[in-house]
Design an enzyme around this catalytic site. Structure first.
Site, short mmCIF file in Angstrom:
data_model
loop_
_atom_site.label_atom_id
_atom_site.label_comp_id
_atom_site.label_asym_id
_atom_site.label_seq_id
_atom_site.Cartn_x
_atom_site.Cartn_y
_atom_site.Cartn_z
N SER A 100 0.75 -1.03 0.04
CA SER A 100 0.24 0.29 0.39
C SER A 100 1.36 1.01 -0.24
O SER A 100 2.18 1.21 -0.76
CB SER A 100 -0.92 -0.21 1.40
OG SER A 100 -2.04 1.30 1.14
N HIS B 18 -2.34 -1.52 -3.35
CA HIS B 18 -3.44 -0.69 -3.45
C HIS B 18 -2.89 0.58 -3.82
O HIS B 18 -2.40 1.43 -4.12
CB HIS B 18 -3.54 0.32 -1.82
CG HIS B 18 -4.80 -1.12 -1.50
ND1 HIS B 18 -4.45 -1.10 0.45
CD2 HIS B 18 -4.83 -2.43 -1.28
CE1 HIS B 18 -4.74 -1.34 0.60
NE2 HIS B 18 -5.35 -2.93 -0.15
N ASP C 280 -5.18 -5.23 5.65
CA ASP C 280 -5.83 -5.50 4.38
C ASP C 280 -4.36 -6.56 3.76
O ASP C 280 -3.37 -6.41 3.81
CB ASP C 280 -5.58 -4.75 3.20
CG ASP C 280 -6.99 -5.93 1.51
OD1 ASP C 280 -7.18 -6.96 2.12
OD2 ASP C 280 -6.47 -4.97 1.07
#
Length: 307
Positions: free
Chosen positions: A129, A156, A249
């Site tokens: 991310s 992401h 996540d």
């Protein structure tokens, strides 16, 4: 430059042609509609077949035998999916019917590209991310040349940013970076970038199916969703590496992967721009190794060298 994938659709039913055309174009492919036997378009159709990779032939209803014979003769040895069940009337059943076709198309296109079933290549899942792109670029750059491994990369990002990742990573240390496409196969030498706004499915022969449905949850793409798909691959043929990022996540699916004997590593928290994602994985107890991106590259080279 690679030729675009074009799929032939052969059906005497207009409703079936329209449904199949929407399905195929939704997968990102071009369409060539086969003419019926009374059409004057046969010479042009036959010439255009040279640009096609796969055919869908509707045999669900009694078709004109002359037309069917023309189709089959013109298609020759082209890989062909024969559809012997009718298009359902109910919307939910129709969606299921079309998804089954999409799954078969993805699998068959992978066989056209790389015949012979599953490649058994080492493929690792990279997840990141905030701070992930820089860490992954450092990691790829630190690998030894011709390292016999491939990567699926979930990051992401905003929709459309995949092309930037491809540009950043393509050619780095000899790897071919590309956006994930239906019918492509996970294999050594590639860095496949997962789409942020479309669902990715990994089939039994390592073929990818990309569908125009959003990922569930707040993250795009869903790293947990990608990792669950990655769980379909044999654990000894790769592993999971979690790089810099915010949130948690990917942690749940990484834990599942490790519980089934898979290898999970993380970037060392003190080397991250944001260390929340690696820390979430480490806190679950499933990470067997944590290090800087360069050290992770050295560890991977050592690991695949022993495989």
């Amino acid at each position: 430059m690679a030729m675009p994938t074009v799929i032939v659709i052969a059906s005497e039913q207009g409703e079936v042609r329209r449904a199949l055309t929407a399905c195929v174009t939704g997968l990102g492919f071009g369409v060539l509609v086969a003419p019926n036997v009374t059409s004057s378009g046969w010479p042009g159709f036959t010439a255009e077949l040279a640009n096609c990779q796969l055919a869908l032939v509707d045999l669900s209803l009694e078709a004109d035998s002359d037309t069917t014979d023309h189709w089959l003769h013109s298609l020759g040895d082209m890989p062909t999916l024969y559809l012997d069940s009718p298009l359902p009337k109910a919307e939910d059943q129709r969606a299921h019917w079309l998804r089954r076709i999409a799954l078969k198309v993805a699998s068959m296109l992978a066989e056209v590209t790389i015949p012979g079933g599953v490649s058994n290549d080492q493929v690792w899942l990279l997840m990141g991310s905030a701070g992930g792109p820089e860490a992954v670029a450092e990691f790829i750059s630190a690998l030894p040349g011709q390292c016999p491994v491939g990567f699926l990369y979930g990051q992401h990002i905003n929709p459309g940013f995949e092309s930037h990742l491809v540009k950043t990573l393509n050619g780095r240390n000899g790897f071919n970076a590309r956006a994930a496409k239906t019918g492509a196969r996970l294999q050594r030498g590639d860095i496949v970038i997962a789409p942020s706004d479309q669902r990715l499915t990994i089939l039994a022969n390592d073929a990818l199916l990309i569908e125009a449905h959003p990922w569930p949850g707040r993250y795009h793409p869903s790293l947990d969703g990608i990792a669950v798909e990655f769980n379909r691959r044999p654990r000894h043929l790769g592993g999971v590496i979690v790089f810099s990022g915010m949130g948690n996540d990917g942690a749940a699916a990484a834990r599942l992967y490790a519980s089934k004997g898979g290898t999970v590593w993380t970037q060392a928290p003190d080397s991250c721009v944001v260390n929340a994602m690696p820390e979430a994985v480490r806190a679950s107890g499933c990470a067997s190794y944590s290090a800087t991106p360069s050290e992770l590259a050295a560890k991977l080279a050592e690991t695949v060298g022993r495989a």
